[in-house]
Design a protein around this motif. Structure first.
Motif, PDB file in Angstrom:
ATOM      1  N   SER A  88       0.838  -1.203   0.000  1.00 33.35           N
ATOM      2  CA  SER A  88       0.000   0.000   0.000  1.00 33.35           C
ATOM      3  C   SER A  88       0.875   1.255   0.000  1.00 33.35           C
ATOM      4  CB  SER A  88      -0.920   0.009   1.228  1.00 33.35           C
ATOM      5  OG  SER A  88      -1.843  -1.063   1.181  1.00 33.35           O
ATOM      6  N   ASP A 101       1.137   6.966   4.006  1.00 37.20           N
ATOM      7  CA  ASP A 101       0.588   8.318   4.066  1.00 37.20           C
ATOM      8  C   ASP A 101       1.643   9.373   3.761  1.00 37.20           C
ATOM      9  OD1 ASP A 101      -1.952   7.431   4.657  1.00 37.20           O
ATOM     10  OD2 ASP A 101      -1.729   7.634   6.826  1.00 37.20           O
ATOM     11  N   LYS A 133       1.993  10.761   0.310  1.00 41.41           N
ATOM     12  CA  LYS A 133       0.974  11.677  -0.184  1.00 41.41           C
ATOM     13  C   LYS A 133       1.433  13.125  -0.111  1.00 41.41           C
ATOM     14  CE  LYS A 133      -2.595   8.393   1.277  1.00 41.41           C
ATOM     15  NZ  LYS A 133      -3.703   8.100   2.205  1.00 41.41           N
ATOM     16  N   LYS A 134       2.521  13.377   0.629  1.00 39.41           N
ATOM     17  CA  LYS A 134       3.070  14.726   0.699  1.00 39.41           C
ATOM     18  C   LYS A 134       3.670  15.150  -0.635  1.00 39.41           C
ATOM     19  CE  LYS A 134       5.802  13.764   4.149  1.00 39.41           C
ATOM     20  NZ  LYS A 134       6.772  13.895   5.268  1.00 39.41           N
ATOM     21  N   GLU A 150      -1.057  14.963  -5.109  1.00 40.41           N
ATOM     22  CA  GLU A 150      -2.338  14.260  -5.062  1.00 40.41           C
ATOM     23  C   GLU A 150      -2.646  13.462  -6.322  1.00 40.41           C
ATOM     24  OE1 GLU A 150      -5.977  16.662  -5.412  1.00 40.41           O
ATOM     25  OE2 GLU A 150      -4.690  18.441  -5.592  1.00 40.41           O
ATOM     26  N   LYS A 174      -6.118   9.366  -8.421  1.00 37.36           N
ATOM     27  CA  LYS A 174      -5.723  10.185  -7.287  1.00 37.36           C
ATOM     28  C   LYS A 174      -4.933   9.299  -6.316  1.00 37.36           C
ATOM     29  CE  LYS A 174      -7.592  14.243  -8.101  1.00 37.36           C
ATOM     30  NZ  LYS A 174      -8.652  14.790  -7.231  1.00 37.36           N
ATOM     31  N   VAL A 175      -3.939   9.859  -5.687  1.00 38.25           N
ATOM     32  CA  VAL A 175      -3.132   9.108  -4.727  1.00 38.25           C
ATOM     33  C   VAL A 175      -4.021   8.556  -3.615  1.00 38.25           C
ATOM     34  CG1 VAL A 175      -1.242   9.236  -3.050  1.00 38.25           C
ATOM     35  CG2 VAL A 175      -1.072  10.474  -5.208  1.00 38.25           C
ATOM     36  N   SER A 176      -4.998   9.350  -3.199  1.00 35.13           N
ATOM     37  CA  SER A 176      -5.882   8.950  -2.104  1.00 35.13           C
ATOM     38  C   SER A 176      -6.758   7.757  -2.440  1.00 35.13           C
ATOM     39  CB  SER A 176      -6.762  10.129  -1.691  1.00 35.13           C
ATOM     40  OG  SER A 176      -7.510  10.611  -2.800  1.00 35.13           O
ATOM     41  N   ASP A 177      -6.885   7.436  -3.744  1.00 33.22           N
ATOM     42  CA  ASP A 177      -7.760   6.334  -4.154  1.00 33.22           C
ATOM     43  C   ASP A 177      -7.032   4.989  -4.258  1.00 33.22           C
ATOM     44  OD1 ASP A 177      -9.916   8.030  -4.348  1.00 33.22           O
ATOM     45  OD2 ASP A 177      -9.636   8.404  -6.493  1.00 33.22           O
ATOM     46  N   ASN A 213      -5.042   3.039  -2.264  1.00 28.98           N
ATOM     47  CA  ASN A 213      -5.172   2.015  -1.226  1.00 28.98           C
ATOM     48  C   ASN A 213      -6.595   1.489  -1.098  1.00 28.98           C
ATOM     49  OD1 ASN A 213      -2.464   2.312  -0.701  1.00 28.98           O
ATOM     50  ND2 ASN A 213      -2.741   3.543   1.144  1.00 28.98           N
ATOM     51  N   THR A 214      -7.587   2.351  -1.329  1.00 30.50           N
ATOM     52  CA  THR A 214      -8.981   1.905  -1.197  1.00 30.50           C
ATOM     53  C   THR A 214      -9.370   0.945  -2.322  1.00 30.50           C
ATOM     54  OG1 THR A 214      -9.740   3.873  -2.399  1.00 30.50           O
ATOM     55  CG2 THR A 214      -9.654   4.010   0.006  1.00 30.50           C
TER      56      THR A 214
END
Length: 235
Positions: A116, A119, A122-123, A126, A217-220, A222-223
């Motif tokens: 994964s 976090d 993510k810095k 995005e 998107k980076v935030s997507d 892992n989900t």
């Protein structure tokens, strides 16, 4: 232990940079850029310790100038090679197997965490591009390097503990060694030697990679990441 790389992830702070990457443009700064880059975030892009060939603890080295021994060193003694400044490097996150040589029902969640995106990554931005075929990507980089007659070294970066490590790296090894505060980046690095000194970045064109990559998107990441075992078998 040999590590299997399942996919690459390149993180960007602007969508147009991600689109350029999909078109096959590898923007590669000089190593000097990372050595001198200053930013608010720690262990992010900048690293003044890039390319360390020698890292010696104060109690493991003797310094002497004109016969006078220097004592009470404040910290480790670092040596670097000036010519490394002129190398161009392209860095990318590698989702790899780490210490896992097999996966079971008991270890599958730990393995998922291993591949994964941490976090801290993510810095960097995005926007992300996931390279789904690592072998083809590396082949295309090799082909572009060959056609331009550049020198190339590539591989996973290894991380060391600066508080306890004492020793030296070869001039090539040092390009792939970083302090362990950067280990969350799980970096795979391409080091290009164009034979031209200077500070200009290199844009290496490897051709369109939309057939082996996708944007998100980076935030997507892992989900949407799923790890499944074959029926009644460990992977």
């Amino acid at each position: 232990m040999s590590r299997t790389i399942f996919f690459f992830v390149k993180v960007f702070d602007k969508q147009e940079y991600a689109e350029d990457f999909i078109k096959g443009k590898l923007f590669s700064n000089r190593l000097s850029f990372f050595r001198k880059h200053e930013e608010d975030e720690s262990a992010n892009r900048g690293d003044k310790h890039e390319g360390v060939v020698g890292w010696h603890q104060p109690d493991q080295i003797r310094l002497e100038i004109n016969g006078r021994v220097i004592t009470d060193l404040a910290g480790p003694v670092m040596t670097q090679m000036n010519w490394h400044d002129h190398l161009n490097v392209f860095c990318i996150y590698a989702a790899h197997s780490g210490e896992f040589d097999a996966i079971s029902e008991e270890t599958i969640e730990d393995f998922k965490e291993q591949i994964s995106i941490p976090d801290d990554c993510k810095k960097l931005g995005e926007y992300a591009v996931i390279v789904t075929n690592v072998t083809k990507f590396i082949e295309r980089v090799n082909a572009a390097v060959s056609s331009n007659n550049y020198g190339l070294n590539a591989g996973l970066v290894e991380y060391y503990d600066p508080a306890i490590f004492n020793g030296s790296f070869s001039e090539v090894e040092s390009i792939f060694r970083k302090r362990d505060e950067y280990k969350h980046q799980r970096e795979y690095r391409f080091s290009f030697d164009t034979g031209i000194a200077g500070h200009d970045p290199l844009i290496l064109n490897i051709g369109d990679i939309s057939d082996i990559a996708m944007q998100c998107k980076v935030s997507d990441i892992n989900t949407k990441l799923e790890v499944k075992l074959s029926s009644n078998q460990n992977t």
